[in-house]
Design an enzyme around this catalytic site. Structure first.
Site, PDB file in Angstrom:
ATOM      1  N   GLU A   1       0.789  -1.227   0.000  1.00  0.00           N
ATOM      2  CA  GLU A   1       0.000   0.000   0.000  1.00  0.00           C
ATOM      3  C   GLU A   1       0.822   1.279   0.000  1.00  0.00           C
ATOM      4  O   GLU A   1       0.361   2.313  -0.441  1.00  0.00           O
ATOM      5  CB  GLU A   1      -0.963   0.004   1.195  1.00  0.00           C
ATOM      6  CG  GLU A   1      -2.118  -0.950   1.029  1.00  0.00           C
ATOM      7  CD  GLU A   1      -3.119  -0.848   2.164  1.00  0.00           C
ATOM      8  OE1 GLU A   1      -3.445   0.267   2.574  1.00  0.00           O
ATOM      9  OE2 GLU A   1      -3.557  -1.901   2.661  1.00  0.00           O
TER      10      GLU A   1
ATOM     11  N   ASP B   1      -2.603  -4.414   3.481  1.00  0.00           N
ATOM     12  CA  ASP B   1      -2.795  -4.602   4.928  1.00  0.00           C
ATOM     13  C   ASP B   1      -3.785  -5.728   5.209  1.00  0.00           C
ATOM     14  O   ASP B   1      -4.636  -6.056   4.376  1.00  0.00           O
ATOM     15  CB  ASP B   1      -3.279  -3.304   5.572  1.00  0.00           C
ATOM     16  CG  ASP B   1      -2.194  -2.237   5.583  1.00  0.00           C
ATOM     17  OD1 ASP B   1      -1.017  -2.588   5.362  1.00  0.00           O
ATOM     18  OD2 ASP B   1      -2.516  -1.051   5.806  1.00  0.00           O
TER      19      ASP B   1
ATOM     20  N   ASP C   1      -6.330  -5.998   7.283  1.00  0.00           N
ATOM     21  CA  ASP C   1      -7.692  -5.742   7.745  1.00  0.00           C
ATOM     22  C   ASP C   1      -8.657  -5.742   6.553  1.00  0.00           C
ATOM     23  O   ASP C   1      -8.281  -6.061   5.427  1.00  0.00           O
ATOM     24  CB  ASP C   1      -7.764  -4.419   8.522  1.00  0.00           C
ATOM     25  CG  ASP C   1      -7.256  -3.247   7.691  1.00  0.00           C
ATOM     26  OD1 ASP C   1      -7.038  -3.408   6.482  1.00  0.00           O
ATOM     27  OD2 ASP C   1      -7.077  -2.153   8.268  1.00  0.00           O
TER      28      ASP C   1
ATOM     29  N   GLU D   1     -10.102  -3.265   4.978  1.00  0.00           N
ATOM     30  CA  GLU D   1      -9.754  -2.287   3.952  1.00  0.00           C
ATOM     31  C   GLU D   1      -8.664  -2.845   3.047  1.00  0.00           C
ATOM     32  O   GLU D   1      -8.720  -2.718   1.821  1.00  0.00           O
ATOM     33  CB  GLU D   1      -9.281  -0.980   4.608  1.00  0.00           C
ATOM     34  CG  GLU D   1     -10.357  -0.202   5.334  1.00  0.00           C
ATOM     35  CD  GLU D   1     -11.401   0.377   4.403  1.00  0.00           C
ATOM     36  OE1 GLU D   1     -11.043   0.833   3.302  1.00  0.00           O
ATOM     37  OE2 GLU D   1     -12.590   0.385   4.780  1.00  0.00           O
TER      38      GLU D   1
ATOM     39  N   TYR E   1       1.374  -4.263  13.191  1.00  0.00           N
ATOM     40  CA  TYR E   1       0.254  -3.564  12.560  1.00  0.00           C
ATOM     41  C   TYR E   1      -0.595  -2.832  13.596  1.00  0.00           C
ATOM     42  O   TYR E   1      -0.895  -3.373  14.660  1.00  0.00           O
ATOM     43  CB  TYR E   1      -0.603  -4.559  11.782  1.00  0.00           C
ATOM     44  CG  TYR E   1      -1.597  -3.901  10.867  1.00  0.00           C
ATOM     45  CD1 TYR E   1      -1.189  -2.983   9.907  1.00  0.00           C
ATOM     46  CD2 TYR E   1      -2.950  -4.190  10.960  1.00  0.00           C
ATOM     47  CE1 TYR E   1      -2.093  -2.381   9.066  1.00  0.00           C
ATOM     48  CE2 TYR E   1      -3.872  -3.604  10.109  1.00  0.00           C
ATOM     49  CZ  TYR E   1      -3.429  -2.695   9.174  1.00  0.00           C
ATOM     50  OH  TYR E   1      -4.329  -2.087   8.341  1.00  0.00           O
TER      51      TYR E   1
ATOM     52  N   ARG F   1      -3.726  -1.459  13.450  1.00  0.00           N
ATOM     53  CA  ARG F   1      -5.192  -1.529  13.507  1.00  0.00           C
ATOM     54  C   ARG F   1      -5.575  -2.929  13.956  1.00  0.00           C
ATOM     55  O   ARG F   1      -5.565  -3.863  13.156  1.00  0.00           O
ATOM     56  CB  ARG F   1      -5.819  -1.193  12.150  1.00  0.00           C
ATOM     57  CG  ARG F   1      -5.574   0.252  11.723  1.00  0.00           C
ATOM     58  CD  ARG F   1      -6.367   0.633  10.492  1.00  0.00           C
ATOM     59  NE  ARG F   1      -6.017   1.979  10.062  1.00  0.00           N
ATOM     60  CZ  ARG F   1      -5.116   2.265   9.131  1.00  0.00           C
ATOM     61  NH1 ARG F   1      -4.478   1.279   8.517  1.00  0.00           N
ATOM     62  NH2 ARG F   1      -4.852   3.506   8.802  1.00  0.00           N
TER      63      ARG F   1
ATOM     64  N   HIS G   1      -4.359 -10.165  14.320  1.00  0.00           N
ATOM     65  CA  HIS G   1      -4.210 -11.307  15.211  1.00  0.00           C
ATOM     66  C   HIS G   1      -3.256 -11.073  16.367  1.00  0.00           C
ATOM     67  O   HIS G   1      -2.984 -11.987  17.128  1.00  0.00           O
ATOM     68  CB  HIS G   1      -3.756 -12.523  14.400  1.00  0.00           C
ATOM     69  CG  HIS G   1      -4.668 -12.842  13.253  1.00  0.00           C
ATOM     70  ND1 HIS G   1      -5.944 -13.312  13.444  1.00  0.00           N
ATOM     71  CD2 HIS G   1      -4.507 -12.708  11.915  1.00  0.00           C
ATOM     72  CE1 HIS G   1      -6.525 -13.487  12.266  1.00  0.00           C
ATOM     73  NE2 HIS G   1      -5.679 -13.121  11.322  1.00  0.00           N
TER      74      HIS G   1
END
Length: 859
Positions: free
Chosen positions: A4, A77, A79, A81, A284, A286, A329
């Site tokens: 990203e 990523d 998640d 999104e 990560y 989020r 996770h």
């Protein structure tokens, strides 16, 4: 491999070597277009995506690259999104979703990347569907409610959102709760005793009466009864206690703690954390999970033992509060525990240190405490007892590294002091006793941290949405983040003392002052925010209902787990919602937040506080009266809800005549863009902080002269041939001003050497208007005489577009029959004929400047 961000691409490229080319897609490459064609509600809510304008070149480059390689790996990523971005990349790059290689990792380290490459998976379409359901529902809510707000309230910047409206409602309701709170004062009794410590030294400690005393007379009576009394310890309890460390950070707790300890806004925290993650410094950011991997716990344990010793180590695995923990996770933690500091900027280093300490503390021993409670009997008041409490830290444990902050400053616990050696039956010597007036406080206003916590408690939003939600309600002007100084308040104190260290036998009274209402970085609702909230609560109760919004979030989670179809979730929401939208369009009345303040003392006309086109204002008289109403803008910190009749009357003191200067009147007033001085048909803005209600003639003259001086210094050259043409010094360098047009001077040209002919040539070679973009299907008429003038179809009827300006067409005019000359007359219509004339104020001898249109009558 597609990731990203460019920063991430650079680091991962080093890990993978020459076999991989790593490129960035710079986030989302497709989105829903603007307008009502984005979602086909009649075709199972099919979204119509388009490549964003700023991503067309990015996509073109990726398409070209994808054709020249053996395999494309999607490493966005982990998640929802990120999963959706990978799916969109498959669509635009023509990759087969059934065999596209998708990898995920929660830390950017060489072992993590290599492990991910060895274990690719397919795109999880359930996560994609969950993200798509959220996007579609949010677009439908915003697209259908926002135009209603424009019509029924005021201003095209207004919008509504499924989560943002609930967040704004929380702030509004807390503000009203505070305004309705009635603080009934009481008196608190605290006694100071003197005893000897173990070394025989005289020390002091405090004991307090647990019960509140209602009145000053009752407090005085209590002190009088304590004169000559014996104070004896009747009970002494010593209990061990412990404090356990908090779990490692998840997204919401990181946002809260960074806000409280570092003063970072929620969005700022996430931006800094993103940079740390992309640099490979943290995992990560989020995530809903407090889980730490076995490797992380092993590495943290080694660091604790090396730095503090074995007795400070206590491994634990925290249970995640969220049963779904769907975003990732593992908790937010450092990638390398031996790295005590990391980050390119001071802000990055501060946030990294906070994450490092919190993670390490989560694997450290409990702090061991000893809490002592002494009960003190009063011989003259057998029913009343004083209580003294103390706390001793026996072993600091995790507290040696990390202390968690309170939710807000008002919930900080008082530090427990250490008590001297005491024993049951011990008679204490009273040094003094004080009865202090206290005022109960309403619930604290939200700051960004406590609002995130409340949203999380209600199950509203997810880790990826908190920052955007809180930024949106501020950017839309519904909520402001402010500091407030508060005001001074008197409080009463009664003091029982004795002369020269003798037993207390004299009661004195005094009045002291304290500052109350001090706020730091708190969230306050604006007038427009409160009016919009009330409108939504009245007409769209489901949208701003806490339980309903949380339930929708759970339905998205069900889609992510593959238990529900995303189109069913959208359909169940949209059908009843759309019925409400249509009913509100037809039947809802215009909302202004109008509040009757009283009647004008001289004219007897009613005075209202209400919302107008340019914000909150006060109105004298009704639109049905013979004379037009008078208007004045409400000044901060006054609001629609708080302004009084007396305060409203002072708003009509403008404009003020300050006397003459150079034979001309000086008047001070306030306009749409702030306060100003008017002199000899010229307007001079007041400097920031200047008050138009208190400025004196000398200060007004200073403002005029300062502006004249600045204007003289600004002029490089003027020409007798045409006074409208000047060479001026601007903010970004010299330029030519020709009437209303500004013309750039070419690089390398000396502005002092420009002649009148040079300026005319530059003016002639510069287009005076920008190319106007219009939708071909909206054009009713265009003109060869001027390609920047159009007659267009609009939402509220035909109108003329001239460059960037939109011009209204008079009623009963056939828009398609308009000639270019007709349009030119409407475009060039003098502004003075468009403004409503202001009436003379009954509270001043001059005219008010503000004017507005009449509110429509109720059908």
């Amino acid at each position: 491999m597609i990731v990203e961000s460019p920063a991430k691409a650079k680091i991962i490229g080093k890990f993978l070597g020459q076999d991989f080319t790593v490129r960035s897609c710079y986030g989302h490459v497709r989105d829903l277009p603007k307008g009502d064609t984005a979602i086909d509600v009649n075709n199972n809510y099919k979204p119509q995506y388009e490549i964003s304008e700023d991503k067309k070149q990015v996509v073109a480059d990726l398409r070209k690259l994808a054709k020249s390689v053996e395999q494309v790996w999607l490493a966005t990523d982990e998640d929802r999104e990120g999963e959706a971005i990978s799916w969109h990349l498959c669509e635009v790059l023509n990759l087969n979703i059934k065999n596209a290689k998708r990898i995920v990792f929660h830390e950017i380290t060489k072992p993590a990347i290599q492990k991910a490459v060895q274990n690719p998976r397919l795109i999880d379409t359930h996560l994609v569907d969950a993200q798509q359901a959220r996007r579609v529902v949010d677009r439908l809510v915003g697209f259908e409610i926002s135009p209603i707000l424009w019509r029924k309230i005021s201003g095209t910047s207004l919008s509504a959102g499924r989560v943002q409206s609930v967040a704004a409602r929380l702030v509004v309701e807390r503000e009203r709760e505070i305004a309705a709170f009635e603080s009934t004062p009481y008196f608190k009794i605290i006694a100071t005793f003197k005893v000897k410590d173990k070394d025989g030294k005289e020390v002091y400690f405090k004991g307090e009466l647990p019960e509140k005393i209602d009145t000053q007379n009752d407090a005085k009576t209590f002190l009088q009864n304590c004169i000559g009394a014996n104070f004896t310890i009747t009970d002494l309890q010593v209990k061990p206690a412990k404090k356990s460390p908090p779990p490692p950070f998840i997204t919401s707790t990181l946002q809260q703690e960074a806000n409280r300890k570092l003063g970072f806004s929620v969005s700022r925290t996430m931006n800094i954390a993103q940079k740390l993650y992309e640099a490979g410094k943290i995992t990560y950011m989020r995530t809903d999970s407090t889980y730490l991997s076995d490797t992380a716990i092993t590495n943290a344990s080694q660091e604790i033992v090396n730095s503090y010793g074995d007795k400070y180590l206590q491994n634990r695995q925290f249970k995640t509060k969220s049963a779904l923990a769907q975003e990732a996770h593992e908790a937010i933690r450092p990638t390398y525990f031996e790295q005590h500091e990391a980050g390119e900027t001071p802000e990055e280093r501060k946030l990294y240190s906070l994450i490092w300490k919190r993670t390490l503390a989560s694997q450290m021993s409990d702090a061991q405490l000893e809490r002592t409670t002494a009960t003190i009997d009063i011989s003259t008041l057998p029913k009343d007892k004083l209580v003294a409490r103390g706390e001793v830290l026996k072993f600091d444990g995790f507290l040696t590294l990390y202390r968690e902050s309170a939710i807000d400053e008002e919930s900080e616990e008082e530090q427990s002091s250490m008590l001297p050696p005491l024993s049951i039956g011990q008679v204490l010597a009273l040094r003094d006793m004080q009865a202090t007036e206290k005022f109960p406080r309403a619930a604290a206003r939200y700051n960004e941290a406590s609002l995130v916590k409340r949203l999380e408690e209600l199950g509203i939003g997810r880790p990826s949405t908190y920052a955007a939600t809180i930024s949106t309600i501020q950017n839309r002007g519904y909520v402001v983040r402010e500091d407030r100084e508060g005001t001074m308040r008197d409080f009463r104190v009664l003091l029982l003392t004795g002369p020269n260290g003798n037993p207390p036998n004299n009661i004195s009274a005094k009045t002291s002052q304290e500052r109350t209402g001090v706020e730091k970085a708190k969230l306050f609702p604006t007038d427009i925010g409160m009016v919009v909230n009330d409108f939504l609560v009245k007409h769209f109760s489901n949208i701003v209902d806490y339980n309903f919004t949380a339930q929708i979030e759970k339905q998205f989670d069900e889609v992510a787990q593959g238990n529900s179809q995303w189109t069913d979730v959208v359909d169940n929401f949209y059908k009843p919602f759309h019925i409400t939208v249509e009913d509100t369009k037809q039947n809802a009345e215009r909302e202004t937040g109008q509040r009757l303040l009283g009647k004008h003392p001289k004219t007897g006309k009613e005075m209202f506080a209400r919302l107008g086109k340019f914000g909150a204002m006060v109105q004298i008289g009704n639109s049905d009266d013979e004379e037009k109403p008078l208007f004045a803008s409400i000044r901060a910190p006054q609001t629609l809800q708080s302004i009084t009749l007396e305060q409203a009357l002072t708003l009509f003191d403008l404009p003020r005549n300050l006397g003459e200067f150079e034979g001309k009147d000086m008047k001070v007033s306030e306009g749409r863009f702030g306060p100003y001085v008017q002199h000899n048909s010229a307007f001079y803005s007041l400097p920031k902080g200047a008050d138009p209600y208190t400025i004196n003639p000398e200060q007004a003259v200073e403002v005029i002269l300062a502006k004249r001086k600045a204007d003289i210094e600004k002029v490089i050259k003027s020409f007798p041939e045409d006074a409208n043409i000047q060479v001026l010094n601007g903010r970004f360098g010299p330029y030519i001003k020709a009437g209303a047009a500004n013309i750039k001077i070419p690089k390398g040209t000396d502005p002092k050497e420009l002649t009148f002919e040079d300026c005319k040539a530059l003016i002639g070679n510069t287009p005076t208007t920008k190319q106007v973009k219009v939708n071909e299907k909206d054009i009713l008429k265009k003109f060869v005489e001027d390609t920047t003038v159009f007659v267009l179809k609009g939402r509220f009827g035909p109108y003329i577009k001239a460059g960037e300006a939109n011009v209204k067409i008079p009623k009963d005019t056939n828009a398609e029959a308009l000639t270019y000359d007709d349009c030119r007359k409407l475009i060039d219509k003098p502004a003075s004929t468009k403004k409503a004339k202001a009436k003379t104020s009954d509270t001043a001898t001059t005219k008010t400047k503000t004017a507005t249109t009449k509110a429509p009558k109720t059908k």
